[in-house]
Design an enzyme around this catalytic site. Structure first.
Site, mmCIF file in Angstrom:
data_model
loop_
_atom_site.group_PDB
_atom_site.id
_atom_site.type_symbol
_atom_site.label_atom_id
_atom_site.label_comp_id
_atom_site.label_asym_id
_atom_site.label_seq_id
_atom_site.Cartn_x
_atom_site.Cartn_y
_atom_site.Cartn_z
ATOM 1 N N LYS A 87 -2.549 -5.067 -4.970
ATOM 2 C CA LYS A 87 -2.412 -4.508 -3.616
ATOM 3 C C LYS A 87 -3.804 -4.436 -2.985
ATOM 4 O O LYS A 87 -4.713 -3.797 -3.533
ATOM 5 C CB LYS A 87 -1.769 -3.118 -3.716
ATOM 6 C CG LYS A 87 -1.049 -2.671 -2.475
ATOM 7 C CD LYS A 87 -0.255 -1.394 -2.758
ATOM 8 C CE LYS A 87 0.446 -0.879 -1.535
ATOM 9 N NZ LYS A 87 1.050 0.438 -1.764
HETATM 10 O O1 G3P Z 1 2.661 2.933 -0.423
HETATM 11 C C1 G3P Z 1 2.277 2.916 0.899
HETATM 12 C C2 G3P Z 1 3.111 3.716 1.856
HETATM 13 O O2 G3P Z 1 4.457 3.580 1.573
HETATM 14 C C3 G3P Z 1 2.640 5.115 2.093
HETATM 15 O O3 G3P Z 1 3.624 5.945 2.637
HETATM 16 O O4 G3P Z 1 4.480 8.180 3.156
HETATM 17 O O5 G3P Z 1 2.052 7.922 2.574
HETATM 18 O O6 G3P Z 1 2.925 7.097 4.752
HETATM 19 P P1 G3P Z 1 3.241 7.358 3.328
#
Ligand code: G3P
Length: 218
Positions: A87
């Site tokens: 990633k």
């Molecule tokens: O993994 C990346 C992404 O899904 C992060 O989500 O909830 O931290 O905005 P969030």
């Protein structure tokens, strides 16, 4: 449509895997920290445990921000297990690294994507997956789903093979709307996956079926 779970919590990953509908896992440094996983060795072992639980792709995020560092980290992560997807953040050094990894047949997930322009660059570099963060756009009164829709159109115009991995999913409607638009993958919290299968008419209908069966068989 592939379903990934967006967590580093092993119990939740096991629960989603046991449901039989899980295609992979995405993690990030914040999700690892949330589980109290720190230190190089512990982080690596945690990735390996996740790979043991699931059959599909497991995104492991680099923390370097320079080309050389991203390459070193990414090659090491990819060597751990064939399920690992590197990633990489959507920054210029990351784009160069995605191109490098693509040439070496190492899978990548381009993360922290918030615009269609970034999506074009990632696809040109040969990213395997693209992670637009729809919830974080919604959080700032921007339209996360509209971004998924725009990227779908753009990728279809040119037959780009990069898979749209809708990330930062907050709830069940995000998943359903992503499915309508044609996102290739959603990565979601376990709560959103489980939320999809609930319906009060299913519960009341099942209750009645079981009661009627009991009455007629007693
Ligand atoms: O993994 C990346 C992404 O899904 C992060 O989500 O909830 O931290 O905005 P969030």
């Amino acid at each position: 449509m592939k379903f990934f779970i967006d967590t580093a919590n092993l119990d939740q990953i096991k629960e989603a895997q046991d449901l039989g509908i899980l295609d992979g896992v995405t993690t990030n440094p914040s999700l690892m920290a949330k589980e109290g996983v720190s230190g190089h060795e512990n982080i690596i072992n945690h990735y390996l445990r996740i790979c043991d639980i699931v059959d599909g792709d497991v995104s492991a995020e680099v923390i370097s921000t320079d080309f050389k560092g991203i390459i070193e980290e990414g090659e090491y992560l990819a060597s751990l297990n064939k399920q690992i997807v590197v990633k990489v953040p959507m920054i210029s050094e990351g784009v160069k690294a995605i191109k490098y990894f693509n040439d070496k047949n190492i899978k990548t997930n381009c993360t922290l994507v918030f615009s269609s322009g970034q999506a074009i660059i990632a696809a040109k570099a040969g990213a395997t997956y693209l992670s637009p963060f729809i919830g974080r756009l919604d959080d700032i009164s921007s339209d996360g789903l509209n971004l998924i829709s725009e990227i779908r159109d753009i990728y279809d115009n040119y037959d780009f093979t990069t898979e749209i991995l809708a990330a930062s999913i907050r709830h069940t409607m995000h998943i359903i709307d992503c499915a309508k638009i044609g996102a290739d993958v959603v990565t979601t919290p376990l709560s959103a996956i489980k939320g999809l299968l609930n319906h009060p008419l299913t519960d009341s209908g099942l209750k009645k079926f079981l009661e009627d069966h009991k009455k007629s068989n007693s």
